[in-house]
Design a protein around this motif. Sequence first.
Motif, PDB file in Angstrom:
ATOM      1  N   ALA A  49      39.309  25.027  26.260  1.00  0.00           N
ATOM      2  CA  ALA A  49      39.110  24.031  24.960  1.00  0.00           C
ATOM      3  C   ALA A  49      37.567  24.798  24.629  1.00  0.00           C
ATOM      4  CB  ALA A  49      38.858  22.840  25.263  1.00  0.00           C
ATOM      5  N   ASP A  50      36.743  25.333  25.362  1.00  0.00           N
ATOM      6  CA  ASP A  50      35.554  25.926  25.033  1.00  0.00           C
ATOM      7  C   ASP A  50      35.763  27.492  24.840  1.00  0.00           C
ATOM      8  OD1 ASP A  50      35.892  26.812  27.620  1.00  0.00           O
ATOM      9  OD2 ASP A  50      33.867  26.288  28.142  1.00  0.00           O
ATOM     10  N   ASP A  51      36.835  28.071  24.344  1.00  0.00           N
ATOM     11  CA  ASP A  51      37.145  29.501  24.236  1.00  0.00           C
ATOM     12  C   ASP A  51      36.218  29.770  22.521  1.00  0.00           C
ATOM     13  OD1 ASP A  51      38.754  31.926  24.847  1.00  0.00           O
ATOM     14  OD2 ASP A  51      38.542  31.967  22.704  1.00  0.00           O
ATOM     15  N   PRO A  52      35.683  30.892  22.699  1.00  0.00           N
ATOM     16  CA  PRO A  52      35.113  30.926  21.193  1.00  0.00           C
ATOM     17  C   PRO A  52      36.223  31.262  20.012  1.00  0.00           C
ATOM     18  CG  PRO A  52      34.246  32.799  22.946  1.00  0.00           C
ATOM     19  CD  PRO A  52      35.338  31.758  23.560  1.00  0.00           C
ATOM     20  N   LEU A  53      37.423  31.343  20.223  1.00  0.00           N
ATOM     21  CA  LEU A  53      38.180  31.417  19.257  1.00  0.00           C
ATOM     22  C   LEU A  53      38.535  29.841  18.750  1.00  0.00           C
ATOM     23  CD1 LEU A  53      41.090  33.890  20.214  1.00  0.00           C
ATOM     24  CD2 LEU A  53      39.478  34.169  18.432  1.00  0.00           C
ATOM     25  N   ILE A  54      38.681  29.022  19.707  1.00  0.00           N
ATOM     26  CA  ILE A  54      38.725  27.660  19.230  1.00  0.00           C
ATOM     27  C   ILE A  54      37.166  27.022  18.562  1.00  0.00           C
ATOM     28  CG2 ILE A  54      39.092  25.346  20.407  1.00  0.00           C
ATOM     29  CD1 ILE A  54      41.538  27.088  20.217  1.00  0.00           C
ATOM     30  N   GLU A  59      34.250  25.216  14.107  1.00  0.00           N
ATOM     31  CA  GLU A  59      32.940  25.345  13.091  1.00  0.00           C
ATOM     32  C   GLU A  59      33.666  25.530  11.685  1.00  0.00           C
ATOM     33  OE1 GLU A  59      30.804  28.593  14.554  1.00  0.00           O
ATOM     34  OE2 GLU A  59      30.441  27.559  16.407  1.00  0.00           O
ATOM     35  N   ALA A  60      34.843  25.978  11.567  1.00  0.00           N
ATOM     36  CA  ALA A  60      35.421  26.320  10.049  1.00  0.00           C
ATOM     37  C   ALA A  60      36.044  25.006   9.633  1.00  0.00           C
ATOM     38  CB  ALA A  60      36.345  27.401  10.168  1.00  0.00           C
ATOM     39  N   TYR A  66      34.255  16.999  12.013  1.00  0.00           N
ATOM     40  CA  TYR A  66      33.418  16.936  13.122  1.00  0.00           C
ATOM     41  C   TYR A  66      33.967  17.812  14.372  1.00  0.00           C
ATOM     42  CZ  TYR A  66      31.063  13.683  10.178  1.00  0.00           C
ATOM     43  OH  TYR A  66      30.326  12.896   9.397  1.00  0.00           O
ATOM     44  N   GLY A  67      34.963  18.473  14.022  1.00  0.00           N
ATOM     45  CA  GLY A  67      35.677  19.038  15.102  1.00  0.00           C
ATOM     46  C   GLY A  67      36.290  18.471  16.169  1.00  0.00           C
ATOM     47  N   VAL A  68      36.667  17.233  15.954  1.00  0.00           N
ATOM     48  CA  VAL A  68      37.554  16.300  16.937  1.00  0.00           C
ATOM     49  C   VAL A  68      38.573  15.715  16.533  1.00  0.00           C
ATOM     50  CG1 VAL A  68      35.092  15.650  17.883  1.00  0.00           C
ATOM     51  CG2 VAL A  68      36.118  14.181  15.932  1.00  0.00           C
ATOM     52  N   GLY A  69      39.262  16.171  15.447  1.00  0.00           N
ATOM     53  CA  GLY A  69      40.570  15.543  15.121  1.00  0.00           C
ATOM     54  C   GLY A  69      41.773  16.616  15.626  1.00  0.00           C
TER      55      GLY A  69
END
Length: 109
Positions: A49-54, A59-60, A66-69
């Motif tokens: 879940a903390d991968d830079p691609l994710i 962020e996009a 808010y990045g939580v949906g």
Amino acid sequence: MGTTDSLAGYLRARARWRLDRVQSADGGWNARCALALLDAASYAESLPADDPLIAALKEAGCFGPYGVGEFAPDEAVAKLIDFWHSGEPWELLTAIPPVARGGAVPTRG
């Protein structure tokens, strides 16, 4: 459902949509798209879940403001995904954030 599960689920659903399309003389286009999306779904599901691609997808705005949906691409990102047919899974995930921010959908040969 976590971000990687949500992303993988979306990609699998679009792969099923491709497999269900019946187009005479598509030359295997829908099958290639479906296989590329299934490959990307499997790859996405394997990411932490903390991968830079994710993180870049969050962020996009691909997982809501808010990045939580759930993974919910805009029209341009959906087009990119729907027509993805070759390349490595990480290339698809890397191509999404710029498109989500208003960049042009890249063309692939």
